[in-house]
Design an enzyme around this catalytic site. Structure first.
Site, mmCIF file in Angstrom:
data_model
loop_
_atom_site.group_PDB
_atom_site.id
_atom_site.type_symbol
_atom_site.label_atom_id
_atom_site.label_comp_id
_atom_site.label_asym_id
_atom_site.label_seq_id
_atom_site.Cartn_x
_atom_site.Cartn_y
_atom_site.Cartn_z
ATOM 1 N N TYR A 146 0.855 -1.248 -0.165
ATOM 2 C CA TYR A 146 -0.042 0.004 0.014
ATOM 3 C C TYR A 146 0.928 1.302 0.217
ATOM 4 O O TYR A 146 0.413 2.387 -0.568
ATOM 5 C CB TYR A 146 -0.980 0.105 1.084
ATOM 6 C CG TYR A 146 -2.218 -0.570 1.006
ATOM 7 C CD1 TYR A 146 -2.075 -2.151 0.853
ATOM 8 C CD2 TYR A 146 -3.442 0.041 1.546
ATOM 9 C CE1 TYR A 146 -3.263 -2.792 0.536
ATOM 10 C CE2 TYR A 146 -4.648 -0.732 1.143
ATOM 11 C CZ TYR A 146 -4.635 -2.272 0.806
ATOM 12 O OH TYR A 146 -5.791 -2.860 0.790
ATOM 13 N N LYS A 195 3.783 -15.386 3.067
ATOM 14 C CA LYS A 195 3.662 -16.084 1.708
ATOM 15 C C LYS A 195 5.382 -16.300 1.767
ATOM 16 O O LYS A 195 6.135 -15.916 0.804
ATOM 17 C CB LYS A 195 3.213 -15.168 0.527
ATOM 18 C CG LYS A 195 3.161 -16.168 -0.808
ATOM 19 C CD LYS A 195 2.281 -17.093 -0.625
ATOM 20 C CE LYS A 195 2.203 -18.004 -1.948
ATOM 21 N NZ LYS A 195 1.517 -19.081 -2.013
ATOM 22 N N ASP A 227 -2.507 -18.468 1.363
ATOM 23 C CA ASP A 227 -3.374 -19.150 0.546
ATOM 24 C C ASP A 227 -4.218 -20.389 1.375
ATOM 25 O O ASP A 227 -5.340 -20.499 1.274
ATOM 26 C CB ASP A 227 -2.643 -19.838 -0.777
ATOM 27 C CG ASP A 227 -1.355 -20.252 -0.459
ATOM 28 O OD1 ASP A 227 -1.110 -20.279 0.581
ATOM 29 O OD2 ASP A 227 -0.751 -21.083 -1.708
ATOM 30 N N ASP A 251 -6.054 -7.084 4.297
ATOM 31 C CA ASP A 251 -7.304 -6.601 3.559
ATOM 32 C C ASP A 251 -8.202 -7.766 3.057
ATOM 33 O O ASP A 251 -9.257 -7.721 3.359
ATOM 34 C CB ASP A 251 -6.769 -5.543 2.740
ATOM 35 C CG ASP A 251 -7.932 -4.852 1.855
ATOM 36 O OD1 ASP A 251 -8.767 -4.513 2.597
ATOM 37 O OD2 ASP A 251 -7.620 -4.928 0.690
ATOM 38 N N ASP A 255 -12.219 -9.185 4.932
ATOM 39 C CA ASP A 255 -13.222 -9.468 4.177
ATOM 40 C C ASP A 255 -13.942 -10.710 4.272
ATOM 41 O O ASP A 255 -15.075 -10.887 4.257
ATOM 42 C CB ASP A 255 -13.221 -8.848 2.724
ATOM 43 C CG ASP A 255 -13.472 -7.231 2.610
ATOM 44 O OD1 ASP A 255 -13.124 -6.595 3.363
ATOM 45 O OD2 ASP A 255 -14.198 -7.010 1.366
#
Ligand code: IPM
Ligand code: MG
Length: 360
Positions: A146, A195, A227, A251, A255
Site C-alpha cells: 500500500y 507467503k 493461500d 485487507d 473481508d
C-alpha cells in the site's frame, strides 16, 4: 469526563451509519455522565468535491489533536464518478491511506465473531461452524504494498506497472508485539500469515515474528501461508484466535472473515498507533448502491464506537454496555435487511440505531 471526537462520515452510506453511532455514543454519555464533543469534518470524495483533495492538512491536524476519530466510509463507484478521473493520489481512498499514515496507525484490529443469533446467516454448514468462532485479525496498516513506491510507464512500447512491497524489521516487530499482547488477553494463540515460500518480505516477517514470540512463551505461534489461511477460514474458522498479517493479506482476509460472520455489516475495526488516539471505522466500504435508502447496517460502526470507548478512552464499562446492547437487540430478533431471516423484525438503519440506544 469530556472527550473530543472527530467524525469523518465520508461518502455513500458513511453519513447514515456514523449518525447512528453518534446517537449511541450520546446515549452512553447520558447514562455514564460523559460529554462527547463531536466535530464533523470532510474526508474522501466529499472532501474532493469541497476542497479538491481527499484529505486536507487541516483535517489531518484536527484528527491528530482529537481523543479519537470515528470514520464512516470513503469512495464511490470506481470508474463511474469524477472522483476516479484523477491521479491515484487524489482519489477518495488516498485520503484514507494518508490519514492512516499521517496519524501513524500501524495496527488495525478487526474482530470477527459469530453471534449465535446470526448462525443461520453464516454461509458455512453448521457442522463446519460447530460452536461458532471468535477471532481477531491484526493487520499491519502503514507498510507493504500500500505504501511502497509505485508507477506506471511504457517500456519499449509496452505499458508496465510496478508496485513495491517493502517491510523493515521494526515495522514487523511493532505489529507483532501488538498481536502477542492481544493474544495474551485472549486464547493465547497467534497464527502469523505470510507467503514465505515465495516472498522475501514474508521470510523477514517470519523471522521477526519468531524473535518476538520468544518474549511470549505462553502464546502458541503457528505460521500459515496466506493461500492456506484463506482456505482454513472457510474450512474451520474456529481454529483461529489472533491472525497476524501484513497490510494487503489482512485487507483480503478480513473481508473473507467478515462474510463468514453472516454479513460484512457486522465487522468493526480499530486502527491504533503508539499513543491513545485511534481511528475507528467499519471494515466495510461506502456501498454507494444502497446509500440514502436507510437499509445499511449500522452495527459495524456502532461496534467500532465501542472499540473507540475501550481503546482510546479507556471506558471499558461503557464499551461493554454498547456490545451488550447490540447482543440484546439481535437476541430480540431485530435485523437490518442484510442480516434478516424469516421470523425476525426488519428495521431500517435509523430504527436499528434507536433500538440499540434504548437497550443501553
Ligand atoms: C479497508 C478498505 C481500504 C483498504 C480501501 C478503501 C483503501 O478496503 O479498510 O479494508 O484496502 O485498506
Ligand atoms: Mg478492505
Amino acid at each position: 469526563m469530556d472527550y473530543q471526537i472527530v467524525l469523518l462520515p465520508g461518502d455513500g452510506i458513511g453519513p447514515e451509519i456514523v449518525a447512528e453511532a453518534v446517537k449511541v455514543l450520546e446515549a452512553v454519555g447520558k447514562k455514564f455522565g460523559h460529554h462527547f464533543h463531536f466535530e464533523t469534518l470532510l474526508m474522501g470524495g466529499c472532501s474532493i468535491d469541497a476542497y479538491g483533495v481527499p484529505l486536507t492538512d487541516e483535517v489531518l491536524e484536527k484528527a491528530k489533536a482529537a481523543d479519537a476519530v470515528l470514520l464512516g466510509a470513503v469512495g464511490g463507484k470506481v470508474g463511474n464518478s469524477d472522483w476516479y478521473n484523477r491521479p491515484p493520489k487524489e482519489r477518495p481512498e488516498a485520503g484514507l491511506l494518508a490519514i492512516r499514515k499521517g496519524m501513524g496507525l500501524f495496527t488495525n484490529i478487526r474482530p470477527a465473531y459469530l453471534y449465535p443469533e446470526l448462525k443461520d446467516r453464516c454461509p458455512l454448514r453448521s457442522d463446519i461452524i460447530g460452536d461458532g468462532f471468535d477471532l481477531v485479525i491484526m493487520r499491519e496498516l502503514t507498510g507493504g504494498l500500500y505504501f511502497g513506491e509505485r508507477h506506471t510507464e511504457v517500456v519499449d512500447g509496452v505499458r508496465q506497472a510496478t508496485d513495491t512491497l517493502v517491510y523493515n524489521e521494526n515495522e514487523i516487530r511493532r505489529i507483532a508485539i501488538k498481536a502477542f499482547d492481544i493474544a495474551m488477553k485472549r486464547r493465547k494463540k497467534v497464527s502469523s500469515v505470510d507467503k514465505a515460500n515465495v516472498l522475501d518480505s514474508s521470510r523477514l516477517w517470519r523471522a521477526v515474528v519468531e524473535e518476538v514470540a520468544k518474549d511470549y512463551p505462553e502464546v502458541e505461534l503457528e505460521h500459515v501461508l496466506v493461500d492456506n489461511a484463506a482456505m482454513q477460514l472457510v474450512k474451520n474458522p474456529g481454529q483461529f484466535d489472533v491472525i497476524l498479517t501484513e497490510n494487503m493479506f489482512g485487507d483480503i482476509l478480513s473481508d473473507e472473515a467478515s462474510e463468514v460472520t453472516g454479513s460484512i455489516g457486522m465487522l468493526s475495526s480499530a486502527s491504533l498507533g503508539a499513543g491513545k488516539n485511534g481511528l475507528y471505522e467499519p471494515s466495510h466500504g461506502s456501498a454507494p448502491d444502497i446509500a440514502g435508502l436507510s437499509i445499511a447496517n449500522p452495527i459495524a460502526t456502532i461496534l467500532s464506537a465501542a472499540m473507540l470507548l475501550r481503546y482510546s478512552l479507556d471506558l471499558d464499562k461503557e464499551a461493554d454496555a454498547v456490545e451488550e446492547a447490540v447482543r440484546k437487540v439481535l437476541h430480540d430478533g431485530y435485523r437490518t435487511p442484510d442480516i434478516y431471516s424469516e421470523g425476525c423484525i426488519k428495521l431500517s438503519t435509523t430504527q436499528m440505531g434507536d433500538r440499540i440506544c434504548e437497550a443501553i
